[in-house]
Design an enzyme around this catalytic site. Structure first.
Site, short mmCIF file in Angstrom:
data_model
loop_
_atom_site.label_atom_id
_atom_site.label_comp_id
_atom_site.label_asym_id
_atom_site.label_seq_id
_atom_site.Cartn_x
_atom_site.Cartn_y
_atom_site.Cartn_z
N HIS A 63 0.84 -1.20 0.00
CA HIS A 63 0.00 0.00 0.00
C HIS A 63 0.87 1.25 0.00
O HIS A 63 1.35 1.67 1.05
CB HIS A 63 -0.90 -0.01 1.23
CG HIS A 63 -1.78 -1.22 1.33
ND1 HIS A 63 -1.31 -2.44 1.78
CD2 HIS A 63 -3.09 -1.40 1.03
CE1 HIS A 63 -2.31 -3.32 1.75
NE2 HIS A 63 -3.38 -2.72 1.30
N ASN A 82 -8.28 11.63 3.81
CA ASN A 82 -7.96 11.75 2.38
C ASN A 82 -9.12 11.44 1.46
O ASN A 82 -8.96 11.40 0.23
CB ASN A 82 -6.73 10.88 2.04
CG ASN A 82 -7.00 9.39 2.21
OD1 ASN A 82 -8.13 8.93 2.11
ND2 ASN A 82 -5.95 8.62 2.47
N ILE A 90 -10.61 8.97 0.48
CA ILE A 90 -10.58 7.82 -0.43
C ILE A 90 -10.60 6.53 0.37
O ILE A 90 -9.85 6.37 1.34
CB ILE A 90 -9.30 7.86 -1.29
CG1 ILE A 90 -9.35 9.01 -2.29
CG2 ILE A 90 -9.09 6.53 -2.06
CD1 ILE A 90 -10.34 8.86 -3.42
N HIS A 124 -4.01 3.08 -3.57
CA HIS A 124 -4.16 2.55 -2.21
C HIS A 124 -3.46 1.21 -2.02
O HIS A 124 -2.58 1.08 -1.16
CB HIS A 124 -5.64 2.40 -1.84
CG HIS A 124 -5.86 1.57 -0.63
ND1 HIS A 124 -5.67 2.06 0.64
CD2 HIS A 124 -6.22 0.27 -0.48
CE1 HIS A 124 -5.91 1.09 1.51
NE2 HIS A 124 -6.24 0.00 0.87
N ARG A 165 -18.72 -17.99 38.94
CA ARG A 165 -18.53 -16.54 38.77
C ARG A 165 -18.29 -15.89 40.14
O ARG A 165 -17.60 -14.89 40.24
CB ARG A 165 -19.71 -15.89 38.05
CG ARG A 165 -21.02 -15.91 38.81
CD ARG A 165 -22.09 -15.04 38.14
NE ARG A 165 -23.40 -15.34 38.69
CZ ARG A 165 -24.39 -14.46 38.78
NH1 ARG A 165 -24.23 -13.23 38.35
NH2 ARG A 165 -25.55 -14.81 39.29
N GLU A 176 -18.03 -4.36 24.01
CA GLU A 176 -17.25 -5.57 24.24
C GLU A 176 -15.97 -5.61 23.43
O GLU A 176 -14.89 -5.92 23.95
CB GLU A 176 -18.10 -6.82 23.96
CG GLU A 176 -19.28 -7.01 24.90
CD GLU A 176 -20.49 -6.14 24.55
OE1 GLU A 176 -20.48 -5.52 23.46
OE2 GLU A 176 -21.44 -6.07 25.34
N PHE A 198 -20.86 -13.28 24.44
CA PHE A 198 -20.40 -12.10 23.71
C PHE A 198 -18.93 -12.16 23.33
O PHE A 198 -18.38 -11.21 22.78
CB PHE A 198 -20.78 -10.82 24.45
CG PHE A 198 -22.27 -10.68 24.53
CD1 PHE A 198 -23.03 -10.73 23.38
CD2 PHE A 198 -22.92 -10.55 25.74
CE1 PHE A 198 -24.42 -10.66 23.43
CE2 PHE A 198 -24.31 -10.47 25.81
CZ PHE A 198 -25.06 -10.53 24.65
N HIS A 250 -21.66 -16.56 32.96
CA HIS A 250 -22.95 -17.00 32.42
C HIS A 250 -22.73 -17.94 31.25
O HIS A 250 -23.25 -17.75 30.16
CB HIS A 250 -23.81 -15.78 32.03
CG HIS A 250 -24.22 -14.96 33.22
ND1 HIS A 250 -23.31 -14.29 34.01
CD2 HIS A 250 -25.44 -14.73 33.77
CE1 HIS A 250 -23.95 -13.67 34.98
NE2 HIS A 250 -25.23 -13.92 34.87
N HIS A 269 -28.42 -15.48 24.38
CA HIS A 269 -27.44 -15.26 25.44
C HIS A 269 -26.76 -16.54 25.91
O HIS A 269 -25.96 -16.50 26.84
CB HIS A 269 -28.13 -14.58 26.64
CG HIS A 269 -28.37 -13.11 26.41
ND1 HIS A 269 -29.08 -12.64 25.34
CD2 HIS A 269 -27.99 -12.01 27.11
CE1 HIS A 269 -29.14 -11.31 25.39
NE2 HIS A 269 -28.48 -10.91 26.45
#
Lengths: 655, 655
Positions: free
Chosen positions: B28, B193, B195, B268, B365, B414, B440, B464, B476
């Protein structure tokens, strides 16, 4: 316009939400209580729906992006005459109920759907992106809808979101794009209650949401007292409908308004408790000891709302009967739903020979472009929406003669793109194709998962697969990605070995209501003796038979040719497996027939981690480190993925 | 302040970048050429570094978030005296070079690092989040640095990014948080730029970046001619250093400025070609036919820059020798680096009995919270930075006596969180613990991957786990997540069965320079006869032996107790596998000893997909659909994951 009776109805709605959450003794009461006024105004004054015909194609769309506030949505759908009884509400968050903890767009095998649930929400931020997708789909429908039967000037996508959604990057991506595209059919109500689970939003979210959305090019309106000033909510939505931009209405509320612990995170994620519910009802002057109570007066309000909407539906229905392109539109919505692998093979087979002649020897990302073009020209011209996350010249997603309304410049926004695709797919009548480099599956996965849960169809045109991406190096070379895709439920991996398998993969994908991830080469591959039907229908098949062989090489993509060369030298047979997931779903008999030998005599070959291939193969020739920056030839040699390397590894295994 | 000679130096830098990219004929050039002026001003006038001591603890940090512009960074590091020769530049994008396609923070087993590369960049947006993490780490250092030896008033984190980074959600998340936290030590130069790969940014990115960052609470400055007006760049950085907010300097440039195809995406991602390089040099009045040419005058400028910096380093070094807490700081930077599983076991063992008494029967937990507290109290008080993505009361990340500068309210962000953790870890002297729900992981994965590539240590406190999250439902409930973690290189999965294994998991994680994902229960689990050392050192071990057994049950987490109950009834043995990844790394002998039988007689039991467990087990009792919304007990029964269900499945397998 609003009377005391409206306020009473809202208060009853708040208490109903509290009761719904209280029943299973788990859930989120605070947001439903706080957002009741905005939902009430939206559903009674603006939303156009037919609760008897929840799939009415001309309906407005509603997305509850803060999916944990599901009690509000179910309660509202109940009041609006959708097929949710008080008994259904009482089954909130219990097994097999229509009222799961988060709204789930589910289509069961019997065709049943949770009515009124346009998209599955819960993973924050994605609902907003889904709404952007629906708004894009609405616009893409217009060229086919000259009489505005599907999308008239009143048609809107409405969404409600909270602080959580607006902190998520996926929402930022989608909303920035919505501003660029001036999606004036999109109206988002933002429940600005200043509370998140950790405490006040000032802890982590001090930004000016208004300033940010104005910077995105949105129209931003404010309702200062979203707890009581329903006229202001009405006026804001009304004004939003006049805007030539997407609108965010910042509705300032108090979470759990009226509850003992209002305005704190303790009303967010736990039920109020029996006393808390009583306290709330007392605060609103409603009978303390009655649960799930909706007064006749409130029922009457909703009866009128339902009737008004049903009348609109009837008027529409009459007009639709006269519509010149009625059948075409009906076909559109059923076509995508009914598109099967078999029918696609039939339609495309006549073109295969020419396709192969034109694409043999090309990279599968190039055959992919040709395959998408062929799908467009033969079947999907009206139905496909395509786009890439700023990689069109690399992923090759531009095709000829596509209606410009069906192409999306997503920008460098991978997860937003996939969540927008989910919205397009949920809108109906279109099948989205989106694109990026395969490695960026790891940016997209959260959205692909929700699409898979919801059985929404998207074809992810992911190119530059494996280390053979080359010089961009380890950050851009997928190693674990195929395994991560294969581990998912409802997602098909497709790693074709040549142009014909590429076409087969697209047929296999277009014919299945799932998420599909293509893994396409940057580098050229030769046309082998591949099989389009078996690719699309079975996911793996014998590509090089050898009765004398004692071992089977199981491979995919760019390594299939190398494996055939090795097999010829070492007296082996080769199975091409363009889709591990589809092959895994085949009958035991088919799998045995294809693999021929026991696990001990199967050698899998892929320039990916071995993890998961052990399902079929005792031996895996794989890559167990991240890649490196070099040209493909040097990498092949270094990682033992050239013919010499594979041959050497195979020999070592067979000894 | 600037002379013509500075302009010439910049032009030579531009041409050097073009030559670097031309050598491998891939890469690049456009961004390096366009960003040369800002990089020049930053490195010659502001950045404080010692290229002879690149790990100097008091150095400014620099992040090239647009990692594809690596040619610029390598060229600049070369000019600034870092260990990058012209020969290294000529090896750009070739195997085993120090100059891969994207900047890679790599620590080889011999301790060698690519000098001057603070973080691995390339996957867009993450570099900015890394920079935010470094800025947070700088602030967290202050309480331990009363004489400002590590962080003085001039210390800054500088980053350069482009349009791509700013479109990514992860950057939005991190920058919004940076605004909330008023990270005034953070200065970002935005190469505006217009672009991107697909064309002009107006296609997909019409937002006002200035407005958006002001809304985030940033100071936004503008340089209108970033191609030529280096004084304006200087003034802006200078002004930024005076701000009490993080600063974004919007530097308007032309991509590939001076090249034949400047201001288009064609400069680019492809080298300019030999003629293109000549054209560029001619445009700048430099010798057309010389490559990798840096004039003596330019060398002299950089010689002075290097000397000025070395003098600062020497002054600092002398002061540091006198510093009262010199050893403490040195220890800090070496402590995290040298922390081993063995040493941690030694330090923590005396507290284990009490820990077990206090935490037996609790959800993992909860034991996790206690384990983090114990790590804090015994070893890591000064070194840990903790936070959660707005789930502190659920993930239980708050502990007593933690220095408040070491706690982060990440908000609902997250991926931003995990990329910020990478930045903290890269800064050094701290080990980050971040937290969200396990499902997640799918939002976080892109950042965890870059952390793994870079061997940055983060402990992800993900709670969890499994369907036993319960009522929140399928969106979940992680099903595929363990497999996706296990498929990754450099990431350890940890799914402990009780409080003791939880502590063992934290020791195993704290002692390894990798990414670690905890999978912790919401529901209570009993203390079993578990083993802390084997957990931390081997990842799996026999938890219930039975000489008469013909089958081994291989399980993890909350299912281990159920498996032991089943084993007692059905005459089996049980292996607890808190870490599949760690167990996979063990010797063949150890694995055989633990598993005892061949694959055919191993039954794996996990409430996750079977994918990947087939490495060890022919039979897998698993869940092959997305979860449902219900309480844990109903789910266990429905999915056959209660004792009755597992027993039934095991019997069917053994028949």
């Amino acid at each position: 316009m609003f009377t005391q009776q409206d306020k009473t109805a809202i208060n009853e709605l708040r208490c109903l939400c509290a009761d719904v959450v209280q029943t299973p003794k788990s859930g989120h009461p605070g947001a439903p209580i706080g957002m009741s006024p905005m939902a009430y105004v939206l559903f009674t004054k603006f939303m156009r729906f037919s609760s008897k015909n929840p799939e009415w194609m001309a309906r407005d769309r509603f997305v509850l992006s803060s999916g944990h506030a599901s009690a509000l949505l179910y309660s509202m759908l109940h009041l609006c005459g959708y097929d949710y009884s008080i008994e259904d509400l009482k089954k909130f968050r219990t097994l097999h109920s229509k009222t799961p903890g988060h709204p789930e767009r589910v289509e069961y095998s019997n065709g049943h759907k949770n009515p009124g649930i346009e998209v599955t929400t819960g993973p924050l931020g994605q609902g907003l992106a889904n709404a952007v997708g629906m708004a894009i789909a609405m616009d893409a429908m217009k060229p086919y809808d000259s009489e505005n039967m599907v999308v008239d000037k009143e048609a809107r996508v409405y969404a409600i979101c909270g602080d959580g959604c607006l902190q998520e990057g996926v929402a930022s991506e989608a909303c920035s794009l919505a501003g660029t595209k001036k999606l004036k059919n999109l109206i988002v109500l933002y429940d600005d209650n200043s509370i998140t689970i950790d405490g006040r939003t000032s802890l982590s979210f001090a930004e000016s949401v208004k300033g940010r959305f104005e910077a995105y090019g949105w129209n931003v309106l404010e309702v200062k007292d979203g707890n009581n000033d329903i006229q202001a909510i009405y006026d804001a939505i009304n004004a939003a409908k006049q805007s030539d931009k997407p609108t965010l209405i910042k509705v300032t509320t108090i979470i759990g308004y009226g509850a003992e612990k209002q305005d704190s995170h303790s009303v967010h994620g736990s039920p109020l408790g029996p006393e808390g519910c009583q306290y709330l009802k007392k605060a609103y002057g409603l009978p303390e000891n009655e649960s799930f109570r909706i007064s006749q007066e409130t029922r009457n309000i909703f009866k009128q709302v339902i009737e008004k909407n049903e009348q609109s539906y009837q008027v529409w229905q009459q007009k639709f009967e006269q519509c010149a392109y009625k059948q075409e539109i009906l076909d559109r919505f059923s076509f995508i739903q009914n598109m099967s692998v078999k029918s696609l093979i039939e339609k495309i087979t006549p073109a295969v020979q020419k396709f192969n002649e034109e694409n043999k020897g090309k990279a599968t990302r190039q055959s992919s472009q040709a395959a998408i073009q062929l799908l467009h020209d033969t079947v999907l011209a009206k139905y496909m929406i395509i786009g890439s996350a700023d990689l069109a010249p690399s992923c090759l997603t531009t095709i000829k003669n596509l209606n410009p309304a069906q192409y999306i410049y997503f920008g460098v926004r991978e997860m937003g793109m996939c969540a927008i695709s989910n919205g397009i797919s949920a809108y109906g009548g279109f099948v989205p194709f989106d694109a990026t480099f395969l490695v960026f599956f790891n940016y997209c996965m959260g959205a692909i998962r929700v699409g898979a849960i919801s059985k929404l169809q998207t074809i992810h045109v992911f190119t530059h697969d494996s280390i053979f991406l080359g010089e961009d190096g380890g950050t851009h070379q997928p190693i674990e990605t195929l395994a991560q895709i294969r581990a998912m439920i409802g997602v098909y991996d497709w790693r074709p070995c040549d142009c014909q398998e590429t076409l087969g993969a697209y047929i296999g994908a277009a014919g299945r209501k799932s998420q599909h991830v293509m893994a396409l080469t940057r580098q050229n591959v030769n046309l082998l003796n591949s099989n389009l039907e078996k690719t699309a229908e079975h996911g793996a098949y014998v590509i090089y038979e050898n009765e004398a062989a004692k071992f089977t090489l199981l491979s995919s993509g760019s390594e299939v040719e190398t494996c055939i060369n090795v097999a010829k030298k070492l007296n082996l047979r080769v199975v091409s497996m363009p889709s591990f997931k589809l092959f895994s779903e085949q009958s035991k008999t088919y799998k045995q027939e294809v693999l021929k030998f026991n696990r001990e005599n199967i050698i899998a070959v892929e320039p990916y981690v071995s993890f998961g291939l052990e399902r079929f193969a005792e031996h895996v020739i794989s890559i167990e480190t991240y890649g490196a920056s070099a040209n493909a030839k040097d990498l092949a040699k270094f990682y033992g993925m050239d013919q010499e390397g594979i041959e050497k590894s195979v020999k070592a295994i067979m000894q």
